[in-house]
Scaffold this active site. Structure first.
Site, PDB file in Angstrom:
ATOM      1  N   ASN A 103       6.837  -8.261   0.071  1.00  9.13           N
ATOM      2  CA  ASN A 103       5.511  -8.876   0.036  1.00  9.13           C
ATOM      3  C   ASN A 103       5.212  -9.221  -1.425  1.00  9.13           C
ATOM      4  O   ASN A 103       4.954  -8.325  -2.226  1.00  9.13           O
ATOM      5  CB  ASN A 103       4.493  -7.859   0.598  1.00  9.13           C
ATOM      6  CG  ASN A 103       3.068  -8.326   0.436  1.00  9.13           C
ATOM      7  OD1 ASN A 103       2.804  -9.479   0.066  1.00  9.13           O
ATOM      8  ND2 ASN A 103       2.120  -7.436   0.717  1.00  9.13           N
ATOM      9  N   TRP A 104       5.288 -10.513  -1.745  1.00  7.70           N
ATOM     10  CA  TRP A 104       5.097 -10.915  -3.148  1.00  7.70           C
ATOM     11  C   TRP A 104       3.624 -10.928  -3.553  1.00  7.70           C
ATOM     12  O   TRP A 104       3.298 -11.152  -4.704  1.00  7.70           O
ATOM     13  CB  TRP A 104       5.710 -12.311  -3.382  1.00  7.70           C
ATOM     14  CG  TRP A 104       7.200 -12.363  -3.238  1.00  7.70           C
ATOM     15  CD1 TRP A 104       8.039 -11.357  -2.835  1.00  7.70           C
ATOM     16  CD2 TRP A 104       8.048 -13.495  -3.494  1.00  7.70           C
ATOM     17  NE1 TRP A 104       9.342 -11.799  -2.819  1.00  7.70           N
ATOM     18  CE2 TRP A 104       9.376 -13.106  -3.221  1.00  7.70           C
ATOM     19  CE3 TRP A 104       7.813 -14.810  -3.919  1.00  7.70           C
ATOM     20  CZ2 TRP A 104      10.472 -13.976  -3.370  1.00  7.70           C
ATOM     21  CZ3 TRP A 104       8.892 -15.680  -4.057  1.00  7.70           C
ATOM     22  CH2 TRP A 104      10.206 -15.255  -3.794  1.00  7.70           C
ATOM     23  N   LYS A 105       2.742 -10.725  -2.587  1.00  6.43           N
ATOM     24  CA  LYS A 105       1.295 -10.730  -2.851  1.00  6.43           C
ATOM     25  C   LYS A 105       0.905 -11.987  -3.631  1.00  6.43           C
ATOM     26  O   LYS A 105       1.460 -13.054  -3.384  1.00  6.43           O
ATOM     27  CB  LYS A 105       0.878  -9.436  -3.557  1.00  6.43           C
ATOM     28  CG  LYS A 105       1.372  -8.203  -2.794  1.00  6.43           C
ATOM     29  CD  LYS A 105       0.760  -6.915  -3.243  1.00  6.43           C
ATOM     30  CE  LYS A 105       1.340  -5.780  -2.414  1.00  6.43           C
ATOM     31  NZ  LYS A 105       0.749  -4.494  -2.667  1.00  6.43           N
ATOM     32  N   HIS A 125      -2.819  -6.192   6.335  1.00  3.34           N
ATOM     33  CA  HIS A 125      -2.464  -5.433   5.130  1.00  3.34           C
ATOM     34  C   HIS A 125      -3.729  -4.771   4.573  1.00  3.34           C
ATOM     35  O   HIS A 125      -4.820  -5.342   4.651  1.00  3.34           O
ATOM     36  CB  HIS A 125      -1.847  -6.379   4.090  1.00  3.34           C
ATOM     37  CG  HIS A 125      -1.262  -5.635   2.930  1.00  3.34           C
ATOM     38  ND1 HIS A 125      -2.028  -5.160   1.902  1.00  3.34           N
ATOM     39  CD2 HIS A 125       0.017  -5.259   2.662  1.00  3.34           C
ATOM     40  CE1 HIS A 125      -1.241  -4.525   1.037  1.00  3.34           C
ATOM     41  NE2 HIS A 125       0.006  -4.568   1.480  1.00  3.34           N
ATOM     42  N   GLU A 177      -4.857  -4.461   1.694  1.00  2.00           N
ATOM     43  CA  GLU A 177      -5.602  -5.249   0.692  1.00  2.00           C
ATOM     44  C   GLU A 177      -6.493  -6.275   1.386  1.00  2.00           C
ATOM     45  O   GLU A 177      -7.578  -6.587   0.903  1.00  2.00           O
ATOM     46  CB  GLU A 177      -4.613  -5.912  -0.278  1.00  2.00           C
ATOM     47  CG  GLU A 177      -4.050  -4.894  -1.265  1.00  2.00           C
ATOM     48  CD  GLU A 177      -2.633  -5.178  -1.742  1.00  2.00           C
ATOM     49  OE1 GLU A 177      -2.145  -6.308  -1.578  1.00  2.00           O
ATOM     50  OE2 GLU A 177      -2.010  -4.236  -2.274  1.00  2.00           O
ATOM     51  N   GLU A 196       1.664   1.993   6.153  1.00  2.00           N
ATOM     52  CA  GLU A 196       1.462   1.914   4.713  1.00  2.00           C
ATOM     53  C   GLU A 196       0.249   2.748   4.311  1.00  2.00           C
ATOM     54  O   GLU A 196      -0.890   2.246   4.360  1.00  2.00           O
ATOM     55  CB  GLU A 196       1.219   0.457   4.299  1.00  2.00           C
ATOM     56  CG  GLU A 196       2.360  -0.474   4.600  1.00  2.00           C
ATOM     57  CD  GLU A 196       2.378  -1.641   3.624  1.00  2.00           C
ATOM     58  OE1 GLU A 196       3.366  -1.784   2.908  1.00  2.00           O
ATOM     59  OE2 GLU A 196       1.387  -2.390   3.557  1.00  2.00           O
ATOM     60  N   GLY A 229       1.285   0.526  -4.415  1.00  2.00           N
ATOM     61  CA  GLY A 229       1.162   0.123  -5.813  1.00  2.00           C
ATOM     62  C   GLY A 229       0.854   1.259  -6.767  1.00  2.00           C
ATOM     63  O   GLY A 229       0.481   1.027  -7.919  1.00  2.00           O
ATOM     64  N   SER A 241       5.061   2.050  -2.445  1.00  2.00           N
ATOM     65  CA  SER A 241       5.886   2.489  -3.570  1.00  2.00           C
ATOM     66  C   SER A 241       7.343   2.773  -3.191  1.00  2.00           C
ATOM     67  O   SER A 241       7.943   3.744  -3.668  1.00  2.00           O
ATOM     68  CB  SER A 241       5.258   3.711  -4.260  1.00  2.00           C
ATOM     69  OG  SER A 241       3.988   3.373  -4.765  1.00  2.00           O
ATOM     70  N   GLY A 263       6.313  -4.016  -1.914  1.00  2.00           N
ATOM     71  CA  GLY A 263       5.470  -4.855  -2.766  1.00  2.00           C
ATOM     72  C   GLY A 263       6.116  -5.028  -4.129  1.00  2.00           C
ATOM     73  O   GLY A 263       7.014  -5.850  -4.324  1.00  2.00           O
ATOM     74  N   GLY A 264       5.690  -4.197  -5.082  1.00  2.00           N
ATOM     75  CA  GLY A 264       6.132  -4.301  -6.476  1.00  2.00           C
ATOM     76  C   GLY A 264       7.628  -4.516  -6.662  1.00  2.00           C
ATOM     77  O   GLY A 264       8.051  -5.429  -7.384  1.00  2.00           O
TER      78      GLY A 264
HETATM   79  P1  PGA Z   1       4.112  -1.432  -3.145  1.00  2.00           P
HETATM   80  O1  PGA Z   1       3.314  -2.318  -2.057  1.00  2.00           O
HETATM   81  O2  PGA Z   1       5.562  -1.428  -2.723  1.00  2.00           O
HETATM   82  O3  PGA Z   1       3.895  -2.145  -4.452  1.00  2.00           O
HETATM   83  O4  PGA Z   1       3.510  -0.073  -3.116  1.00  2.00           O
HETATM   84  C1  PGA Z   1       3.587  -2.207  -0.700  1.00  2.00           C
HETATM   85  C2  PGA Z   1       2.754  -3.169   0.072  1.00  2.00           C
HETATM   86  O5  PGA Z   1       1.619  -3.470  -0.330  1.00  2.00           O
HETATM   87  O6  PGA Z   1       3.196  -3.667   1.128  1.00  2.00           O
END
Ligand code: PGA
Length: 261
Positions: free
Chosen positions: A9-11, A99, A101, A171, A177, A217, A238-239
């Site tokens: 997920n590149w956000k 998600h 967010e 998640e 993050g 993470s 994500g990251g």
């Molecule tokens: P993260 O994000 O790997 O940076 O913790 C995961 C996600 O939001 O899907």
């Protein structure tokens, strides 16, 4: 029985050049590290404007592309929104829905996620439905209650074949993050719980087919241990998905963990 899946997920990261470079990097790391597409499925979800560019770089490659959200309607006067129909027409395979967010910053609800799942399925997109508790909810011991409620409401009305087209991502919000992932034991306990919920919505055979991803993470250093658990079928990343080498390393670890099972 379930082929593992790792999705990035590149956000709201990358720019035009960065997205192209990252997609090219993924292609070369994928072959350099000898990833075998019969052993693992992989996908990346870039920001919507970059989907066509990434798709172009990955043309004919087993790495699939997905969206990070959709609006549950084909088209209309909904300024700023992207429909499932549009994502499909760009060649998307996956779409991330619900998600945390989106829940936190854009008021996404389980009822809204329910509508989005219907829209995704009608355009043959595989929804990756995200659920997970906040730190306060975990500290209060309410994590299973929260996930049960998210699952039941967002999956209401789905059964049989429709249910089996889904991917669920657990998640925990506090792990996203932060660099602090859930322990493999805690993650597995929740994945088991989710699998049981899916059995009650469908049946055991159906529940056994649905890939359950862990997200929060995930990195090369914890992917082996996490996906070593029987109900953790891969990761939503994500990251670490913003660095080609790190992302492909996660996939490698997942394959290794599943081989050892
Ligand atoms: P993260 O994000 O790997 O940076 O913790 C995961 C996600 O939001 O899907």
């Amino acid at each position: 029985m379930r082929i593992p899946l790792v999705v990035g997920n590149w956000k709201m990261y990358t720019d035009r050049e960065g997205a192209i470079k990252l997609a090219e990097g993924l292609k070369s790391e994928y072959s350099a590290k000898g990833i075998d597409s019969s052993q693992i499925k992989m996908g990346v979800c870039p920001p919507a404007p970059f989907i066509p560019l990434v798709k172009q770089v990955l043309e004919g490659h087993p790495l699939q592309v997905g969206g990070q959200n959709l609006y549950p309607g084909d088209e209309g006067a909904y300024t700023g929104e992207v429909s499932g129909k549009m994502l499909r027409s760009l060649g998307c395979h996956y779409v991330i829905l619900g998600h945390s967010e989106r829940r936190k910053y854009f008021g996404e609800t389980d009822e809204g996620v329910n509508k989005k799942i219907t829209a995704a399925l009608s355009f043959h997109l595989t929804p990756i439905v995200c659920v997970g508790e906040t730190l306060e909810e975990r500290e209060a011991g309410k994590m299973k209650e929260v996930v049960t409620s998210q699952m039941t409401k967002s999956l209401e009305g789905f059964s049989g074949g429709l249910l089996s087209s889904l991917v669920i991502a657990y998640e925990p919000v506090w792990a996203i993050g932060t660099g602090v992932s859930a322990s493999p034991e805690d993650a597995e306990e929740m994945h088991q719980h989710i699998r049981t919920l899916l059995s009650s919505l469908g049946d055991d055979d159906l529940a056994a087919k649905i890939p359950l991803l862990y997200g929060g993470s995930v990195k090369g250093s914890n992917a082996l241990e996490l996906s070593g658990k029987p109900n953790i079928d891969g990761a939503l990343v994500g990251g670490a998905s913003l660095k080609a080498g790190d992302f492909i390393e996660i996939a490698q670890k997942v394959v290794e963990a599943k081989k050892n099972q």
